[in-house]
Motif scaffolding. Structure first.
Motif, PDB file in Angstrom:
ATOM      1  N   ILE A 171       0.848  -1.188   0.000  1.00 30.52           N
ATOM      2  CA  ILE A 171       0.000   0.000   0.000  1.00 30.52           C
ATOM      3  C   ILE A 171       0.883   1.237   0.000  1.00 30.52           C
ATOM      4  O   ILE A 171       1.781   1.369   0.832  1.00 30.52           O
ATOM      5  N   ASP A 177      -5.158   5.899  -8.870  1.00 31.35           N
ATOM      6  CA  ASP A 177      -5.964   4.735  -9.251  1.00 31.35           C
ATOM      7  C   ASP A 177      -5.509   4.190 -10.601  1.00 31.35           C
ATOM      8  O   ASP A 177      -5.494   2.971 -10.818  1.00 31.35           O
ATOM      9  N   TYR A 220      -2.267  -1.358  -3.562  1.00 30.82           N
ATOM     10  CA  TYR A 220      -3.364  -0.442  -3.292  1.00 30.82           C
ATOM     11  C   TYR A 220      -2.810   0.914  -2.873  1.00 30.82           C
ATOM     12  O   TYR A 220      -1.626   1.036  -2.494  1.00 30.82           O
ATOM     13  N   ASN A 221      -3.689   1.915  -2.954  1.00 26.61           N
ATOM     14  CA  ASN A 221      -3.268   3.250  -2.498  1.00 26.61           C
ATOM     15  C   ASN A 221      -4.009   3.691  -1.247  1.00 26.61           C
ATOM     16  O   ASN A 221      -3.874   4.835  -0.821  1.00 26.61           O
ATOM     17  N   SER A 222      -4.801   2.800  -0.653  1.00 28.20           N
ATOM     18  CA  SER A 222      -5.465   3.124   0.605  1.00 28.20           C
ATOM     19  C   SER A 222      -5.650   1.861   1.437  1.00 28.20           C
ATOM     20  O   SER A 222      -5.809   0.760   0.883  1.00 28.20           O
ATOM     21  N   ASN A 249      -8.232   1.364   3.273  1.00 23.71           N
ATOM     22  CA  ASN A 249      -9.648   1.004   3.159  1.00 23.71           C
ATOM     23  C   ASN A 249      -9.906   0.097   1.961  1.00 23.71           C
ATOM     24  O   ASN A 249     -10.668  -0.866   2.048  1.00 23.71           O
ATOM     25  N   GLU A 250      -9.263   0.404   0.829  1.00 25.61           N
ATOM     26  CA  GLU A 250      -9.463  -0.445  -0.351  1.00 25.61           C
ATOM     27  C   GLU A 250      -8.817  -1.810  -0.135  1.00 25.61           C
ATOM     28  O   GLU A 250      -9.390  -2.848  -0.489  1.00 25.61           O
ATOM     29  N   ALA A 251      -7.640  -1.832   0.452  1.00 27.51           N
ATOM     30  CA  ALA A 251      -6.980  -3.112   0.719  1.00 27.51           C
ATOM     31  C   ALA A 251      -7.817  -3.977   1.645  1.00 27.51           C
ATOM     32  O   ALA A 251      -7.866  -5.210   1.502  1.00 27.51           O
ATOM     33  N   LYS A 269     -10.855  -4.439   1.729  1.00 30.49           N
ATOM     34  CA  LYS A 269     -11.946  -5.134   1.041  1.00 30.49           C
ATOM     35  C   LYS A 269     -11.520  -6.483   0.487  1.00 30.49           C
ATOM     36  O   LYS A 269     -12.361  -7.287   0.079  1.00 30.49           O
ATOM     37  N   HIS A 270     -10.221  -6.752   0.470  1.00 30.62           N
ATOM     38  CA  HIS A 270      -9.714  -7.943  -0.215  1.00 30.62           C
ATOM     39  C   HIS A 270      -8.902  -8.853   0.704  1.00 30.62           C
ATOM     40  O   HIS A 270      -8.119  -9.672   0.232  1.00 30.62           O
ATOM     41  N   TYR A 278      -2.641   8.003   5.663  1.00 28.96           N
ATOM     42  CA  TYR A 278      -3.763   7.231   5.145  1.00 28.96           C
ATOM     43  C   TYR A 278      -5.005   7.565   5.966  1.00 28.96           C
ATOM     44  O   TYR A 278      -5.122   7.195   7.142  1.00 28.96           O
TER      45      TYR A 278
END
Length: 847
Positions: free
Chosen positions: A57, A63, A73-75, A77-79, A81-82, A101
């Motif tokens: 990250i 994006d 990832y760049n956040s 929060n997005e990471a 999710k996975h 972040y």
């Protein structure tokens, strides 16, 4: 055809390869570089393959940069999710490059709300086993996980950055910070700096954790009120971490090893849980003015080899009032370079571990070096060894020929604070022996003792399995408080407080029944005689009744503190009523007997009244605090009410119990006795006798439980209104409002409000004052077409410099439209206990 397909595949391969090479990657900290290779990274000469359990990250990526990369990832929060569940041997790791972040968008104007009424609003909720946040930098201040919301500042409720469900959560080389009340400074990229939302210190929390084996290393936990580093976790270790906090902040079921702390107020723990909190070789710097305590509520704390520093205080205690049965442990601590005994005001509460084997549970020496026994503290029943010292512990056991594992750290005794009657009852005390982390082991070798001064009051009969029967032998008249101590050969202690009563006698009989007589000074007196040799402690209560038979009684005065209330002063409020007294015979060696009533033989008339009708100085000690919702001339109405302007915070008035009590306060009001709110929303109204009233003055002394001048527990519409020129039935009139706001953490606002049918609106400008501290003398006055208020305190306190808008002595005035109302009272919407205000020295005058 094959040639064509091959060409397409090769083209795609070169396209992806070319695209990846186009990112000219460089981490923010060039002194501690990261080499990004697309499907792996190199950090500190280690190759880290990216995959389903290893994400990279970096907030510098756009994006578009990430379109061709998996597991990048760049956040956070997005990471999140996975994520995939990790294991103890193969954790799920987030490798995080230097950046800030934002777990919650600070620019979103929407107020964060909890999912459920009364719940907690979260920035990010994660459910994952063995998840690790790993900062790719040796300085944790360069990898910041941030939010900047708190109670009433961008949030409804105590905003919390993370809610993590899962065992094995860990952090390393990161800062977890709620920058609601402190500035975010990020030297690596100053354009990421951010100013705090406000100066008032509000509840701004970091992380809830529902899991075991939580481990933080080289992590900074930054906030102020309610910091919350992994609250709710079971076994938790903080190694070389840094904490900044005010009250109610730290994790109460954790071991802190080689950590540093900055305390900005007097009680960093709200409470500790189970076997409590342990400080080992920590440095604690206090910025508190006044005495420094460690805990507000209950629970054990152990402090070993710690260095404390303080510029403004020389006293450190466990808590403000440490219960007799509470025990904490210490060894080799210093305050400003000199040895310190924590809580010298309550020495019984501190077990000094020097020369006691219990010390081995926390630290021992092996080959000339100190070993902090994290293995013993955290191994539980599954041999967890987060510091990898088991082999060293085993070697030390062989060489020193003693055990250093499975050593208990807590001895508990139940029950406590029970009252037992001599001759009729005994009590069996039971000891519980616990390893750190609340793992119970067999209670063996438990000894029991009682101080010599209690020998005549109890006999101890130790039993098997850590029990002890206490047989009472109190042949004196008074009930005595007896402290019984359990202890182990290793040095653990626990205590139980037993109230040892003499054998009870029957309630005394009346040799002359109660009778009310009129005195010459405008008072009634109840006379009676009891057949007894003891001092009279009868419960005398007074009522106003509708007829001579005592119908429709309303309690107006009572007896408190074993002092019978024999006399009753007649006032204009009694006009037309029949006065009744009930006497429940009582002394120190009996339970109150059946009350016997007497009604004065005539209705109260104007000729009976000798008090001034324009002055009321009530004896609050005898005032009935029974829940009484009827609004009647001459009566006090004591109930519970949730005003309309507080409904945003989703609470309801509790009408099932008394809303007020008379007694001692807590914390800042602990040395005073007076009228105190017992429920949130406590309301008091007094309706004078008469139809028209002119000028009016209310004065009293307020003793807030809060000690820093903030008055109330939070800024969520928590206030106290002082009614004046008020219609107690229609709820029209005026009030002075004392309210906590988000402007200051050590001051309140004062503003006049006008009530129209129960709804209040401000009139005039508000002023801020820091004088709302025990004792605070307050006067509210209606003079003609003006309202005036004044407040001051003789208390000495630190005054924040360069803040002239915060007054040390408050004066307020505003024009009003005069009315004929004469009611007064209080409406308190704050939480009670540590957020209540004790009221005494009340006086009301009318013209």
């Amino acid at each position: 055809m094959k040639t064509f397909l091959t060409a397409i595949v090769l083209s795609l391969f070169y396209l992806v390869t070319f695209s990846q090479k186009q990112i000219n990657y460089s981490s923010l900290d060039i002194k501690n570089p990261i080499d990004f290779k697309g499907d792996y990274i190199i950090y500190e000469n280690k190759k880290i393959e990216l995959g389903p359990k290893a994400f990279f990250i970096d907030g510098q990526f756009s994006d578009k940069d990430l379109e061709n990369y998996k597991y990048v990832y760049n956040s956070v929060n997005e990471a999140a999710k996975h994520l995939s569940n990790g294991t103890e041997d193969d954790p799920m790791v987030l490798y995080i490059a230097p950046y800030v972040y934002w777990i919650d968008n600070p620019d979103d104007p929407e107020i964060r709300l909890p999912k459920q009424v009364g719940g907690t609003p979260f920035g990010l909720e994660i459910e994952c086993e063995w998840l690790k946040f790993y900062g790719l930098n040796t300085n944790p201040e360069n990898v910041v996980l941030a939010c900047n919301r708190g109670q009433t500042m961008g949030s409804k409720g105590n905003f919390t950055m993370f809610n993590i469900i899962g065992n094995g959560t860990s952090t390393e080389n990161v800062t977890i910070g709620n920058f609601c009340n402190i500035d975010l400074v990020f030297p690596l990229k100053p354009e990421l700096n951010r100013r705090k939302r406000g100066s008032a210190i509000v509840q701004a929390q970091l992380a809830f954790s529902r899991g075991d084996k939580i481990f933080a290393r080289n992590t900074h936990f930054i906030s102020r009120l309610n910091t919350g580093p992994f609250w709710g976790s079971k076994r938790t270790l903080f190694d070389h971490c840094h904490f900044e906090s005010t009250d109610d902040a730290l994790n109460g079921s954790a071991v802190y090893l080689d950590c540093t702390f900055e305390f900005y107020s007097g009680k960093p723990f709200g409470h500790t849980v189970g076997t409590g909190a342990v400080f080992l070789n920590c440095n604690i710097k206090s910025f508190t003015r006044g005495e420094q305590y460690l805990i507000k509520g209950g629970g054990p704390i152990t402090v070993v080899d710690c260095s404390m520093e303080a510029d403004y205080t020389s006293y450190w205690g466990w808590k403000e009032k440490t219960p007799t049965e509470e025990r904490h442990y210490q060894f080799n601590n210093q305050l400003n370079g000199a040895p310190v005994f924590i809580d010298s005001h309550h020495p019984y509460a501190t077990v000094e571990m020097k020369d006691k084997n219990i010390l081995n549970a926390y630290r021992f020496e092996y080959k000339g070096e100190v070993v902090y026994n994290i293995y013993n503290l955290l191994r539980g029943d599954d041999d967890w060894d987060p510091m990898n010292i088991k082999n060293r512990v085993v070697a030390a056991e062989k060489e020193n020929k003693q055990s250093y594992h499975d050593l208990p750290t807590q001895l508990k005794v139940q029950p406590t604070r029970v009252s037992i009657e001599t001759g009729k009852e005994s009590v069996v005390l039971s000891a519980q022996l616990l390893k750190y982390g609340n793992y119970e082991i067999k209670a063996e070798n438990i000894s029991w003792k009682v101080a010599l001064e209690y020998d005549e009051l109890v006999t101890l009969k130790p039993g098997n399995n850590g029990t002890c029967e206490v047989i009472l032998t109190n042949e004196k008249d008074e009930t005595k408080e007896v402290v019984i101590v359990a202890y182990t050969p290793e040095g653990l202690e626990a205590a139980s407080v037993i109230y040892v009563k003499p054998s009870f006698l029957e309630a005394p009989k009346f040799s002359e029944l109660p009778q009310i007589v009129k005195k010459t000074d405008g008072k009634l007196a109840v006379t009676y005689k009891l057949d007894m040799r003891f001092e009279d402690q009868s419960l005398v209560s007074w009522y106003r009744c509708s007829d001579a038979s005592g119908k429709n009684p309303i309690e107006v005065q009572v007896s408190r503190f074993n002092s019978p209330n024999w006399e009753y002063t007649i006032t204009a409020a009694d006009l037309g009523y029949y006065i009744m007294a009930t006497v429940a015979p009582n002394h120190l060696r009996c339970k109150p007997g059946t009350p016997v009533a007497s009604v004065f033989n005539k209705q109260i008339s104007g000729a009976d009244i000798q008090t001034k009708s324009n002055i009321l100085q009530p004896d609050l000690q005898t005032l009935s605090t029974k829940y009484q919702s009827a609004v009647l001339p001459g009566f006090w109405t004591l109930d519970c009410y949730a005003p309309e302007d507080t409904h945003f915070y989703d609470w309801e008035a509790d009408t099932t119990k008394d809303a007020w009590y008379y007694g001692p306060g807590v914390n800042g009001a602990s040395l005073d006795t007076g009228l105190v709110q017992a429920t949130k929303g406590a309301r008091l109204r007094c309706t004078p006798v008469g139809n028209s009233f002119g000028n009016m003055k209310v004065s009293f002394t307020a003793c807030p439980a809060k000690t820093a001048g903030q008055g109330f527990s939070s800024a969520r519409a928590q206030y106290m209104d002082i009614f004046i020129k008020f219609d107690t039935k229609t709820l029209n009139g005026y009030a002075l409002r004392l309210i906590r706001t988000t402007k200051y953490h050590d001051a309140i606002d004062c503003v006049f409000v006008e009530y129209e049918n129960g709804n209040a609106k401000p009139i005039g400008d508000a002023v801020s004052t820091s004088c709302y501290r025990t004792p605070c003398m307050i006067t509210v006055e209606a003079k003609g077409n003006k309202l005036l208020a004044h407040a001051k305190t003789p208390a000495e306190y630190f005054v924040t410099p360069n803040r002239p808008e915060v007054l040390q002595e408050m004066d307020l005035r505003t024009p009003i439209t005069p009315n004929k109302f004469g009611g007064f009272g209080f409406q308190h919407t704050g939480t009670v206990g540590s957020g209540a205000t004790l009221i005494k020295d009340l006086s009301i005058e009318w013209e």
